[in-house]
Write an enzyme that holds these catalytic residues in place. Structure first.
Site, PDB file in Angstrom:
ATOM      1  N   SER A  46      -2.330  -1.968   6.774  1.00 45.20           N
ATOM      2  CA  SER A  46      -2.857  -1.146   5.682  1.00 45.20           C
ATOM      3  C   SER A  46      -2.071  -1.368   4.400  1.00 45.20           C
ATOM      4  O   SER A  46      -2.640  -1.362   3.313  1.00 45.20           O
ATOM      5  CB  SER A  46      -2.867   0.337   6.068  1.00 45.20           C
ATOM      6  OG  SER A  46      -1.577   0.773   6.428  1.00 45.20           O
ATOM      7  N   GLU A  47      -0.743  -1.566   4.499  1.00 45.94           N
ATOM      8  CA  GLU A  47       0.064  -1.907   3.334  1.00 45.94           C
ATOM      9  C   GLU A  47       1.218  -2.839   3.700  1.00 45.94           C
ATOM     10  O   GLU A  47       1.735  -2.798   4.823  1.00 45.94           O
ATOM     11  CB  GLU A  47       0.650  -0.660   2.661  1.00 45.94           C
ATOM     12  CG  GLU A  47      -0.315   0.091   1.764  1.00 45.94           C
ATOM     13  CD  GLU A  47      -0.856   1.335   2.430  1.00 45.94           C
ATOM     14  OE1 GLU A  47      -1.710   2.008   1.831  1.00 45.94           O
ATOM     15  OE2 GLU A  47      -0.445   1.632   3.561  1.00 45.94           O
ATOM     16  N   THR A  48       1.583  -3.650   2.727  1.00 40.74           N
ATOM     17  CA  THR A  48       2.757  -4.506   2.782  1.00 40.74           C
ATOM     18  C   THR A  48       3.524  -4.289   1.487  1.00 40.74           C
ATOM     19  O   THR A  48       2.918  -4.209   0.416  1.00 40.74           O
ATOM     20  CB  THR A  48       2.358  -5.993   2.907  1.00 40.74           C
ATOM     21  OG1 THR A  48       1.638  -6.182   4.132  1.00 40.74           O
ATOM     22  CG2 THR A  48       3.565  -6.904   2.885  1.00 40.74           C
ATOM     23  N   HIS A  77       3.301   6.269   3.009  1.00 43.68           N
ATOM     24  CA  HIS A  77       4.066   5.674   4.114  1.00 43.68           C
ATOM     25  C   HIS A  77       4.795   4.402   3.669  1.00 43.68           C
ATOM     26  O   HIS A  77       5.912   4.139   4.141  1.00 43.68           O
ATOM     27  CB  HIS A  77       3.165   5.496   5.361  1.00 43.68           C
ATOM     28  CG  HIS A  77       2.697   4.125   5.674  1.00 43.68           C
ATOM     29  ND1 HIS A  77       1.565   3.582   5.121  1.00 43.68           N
ATOM     30  CD2 HIS A  77       3.196   3.176   6.522  1.00 43.68           C
ATOM     31  CE1 HIS A  77       1.387   2.360   5.602  1.00 43.68           C
ATOM     32  NE2 HIS A  77       2.355   2.088   6.451  1.00 43.68           N
TER      33      HIS A  77
END
Length: 280
Positions: A46-48, A77
């Site tokens: 979902s995110e990096t 997060h």
């Protein structure tokens, strides 16, 4: 090709594989925008995030946050997971709090034991959701008349709007038509019933991001920050409460919300699952 320090962190959980994974690339100042975006697509998380030297002298570090499709000015997060990785790799804050620099500016982060918490940033968009959009969402979510008690924009950088539903069972039973949600970031929540659900948490949350690598986000700090501002501002929650998220996905995410004076803090634990080097 550069070799960079890399960590994959599980956020909002004290157990590996039970929270929301985050890829963190440290000392990433030499990477181009295109390279960052390409790696974020490759991880399919979902995110990096990419840790950089701060520009603002008040900040301890700077972070850039990428989904599989775009860069975000802020996300929850990734904020806690990146801070965890920075501290674990030897980062030393200048003051009692840790100051993160990101797209929305400076974000305050505090440490209490094993838990990190960020101060909820101001909402970029708030207020009721338009009637036409709300009806569309009701149908796409498969909800009956009266299932949505209220809907509000709670956008602090990721575009969130939130639906307050009647009960936890309704939240857990949702099976939205993702094709019809493209371009929207939708959060849904309802209170736990002490008799039926127990007292480990006070609210159940789910987050849908159609069109991204993962159409449902396991545990979501930015959404919970926006929902907390709604709930606490309206007197619908106590000054301290716990959110359960990720249940349907087999996770056990726990988000700790606390109001201290005028500040709302969104916290949780994080644990490193992968620690090594990355060739980029």
């Amino acid at each position: 090709m550069s070799r960079l320090q890399f960590k994959q962190v599980d956020v909002f959980s004290k157990q590996t594989l039970m929270g929301n994974p985050l890829a963190v690339v440290l000392h990433a100042d030499e990477l181009s925008d295109a390279r960052m975006a390409a790696f974020a697509r490759w991880t399919n998380l979902s995110e990096t995030t990419f840790l950089l030297e701060p520009v603002d002298p008040r900040a301890d570090y700077r972070v850039r946050i990428f989904t599989t499709v775009q860069e975000l000015p802020f996300a929850g997060h990734p904020t806690l997971g990146t801070c965890h990785a920075w501290l674990e790799s030897g980062g030393q804050p200048k003051g009692e709090e840790i100051i993160q620099e990101c797209g929305i500016g400076l974000v305050r982060i505090r440490r209490r034991g094993n838990q990190l918490a960020f101060k909820a940033p101001p909402l970029l968009r708030s207020g009721p959701v338009e009637a036409v959009l709300l009806e569309r969402l009701r149908v796409v979510m498969g909800l009956g008349e009266g299932a949505i008690i209220e809907a509000r924009w709670v956008d602090n950088g990721a575009g969130w709007l939130a639906l307050r539903l009647t009960d936890r069972a309704t939240v857990l039973g949702l099976a939205p038509d993702y094709a019809q949600l493209a371009g929207l970031a939708i959060g849904v929540f309802a209170p736990w019933d002490v008799v039926q659900d127990g007292d480990e948490a006070q609210f159940e949350v789910r987050a849908f991001i159609a069109g991204d690598g993962m159409p449902e986000d396991p545990v979501t700090g930015s959404l919970n920050a926006g929902i907390a501002q709604w709930l606490l501002g309206a007197g619908l929650a106590p000054d301290s409460y716990i959110v359960s998220q990720g249940t349907v996905m087999g996770r056990q995410g726990r988000v700790h919300v606390e109001r201290v004076g005028d500040d709302i803090w969104i916290g949780g634990e994080a644990v490193t699952c992968i620690d090594g080097t990355l060739a980029l």
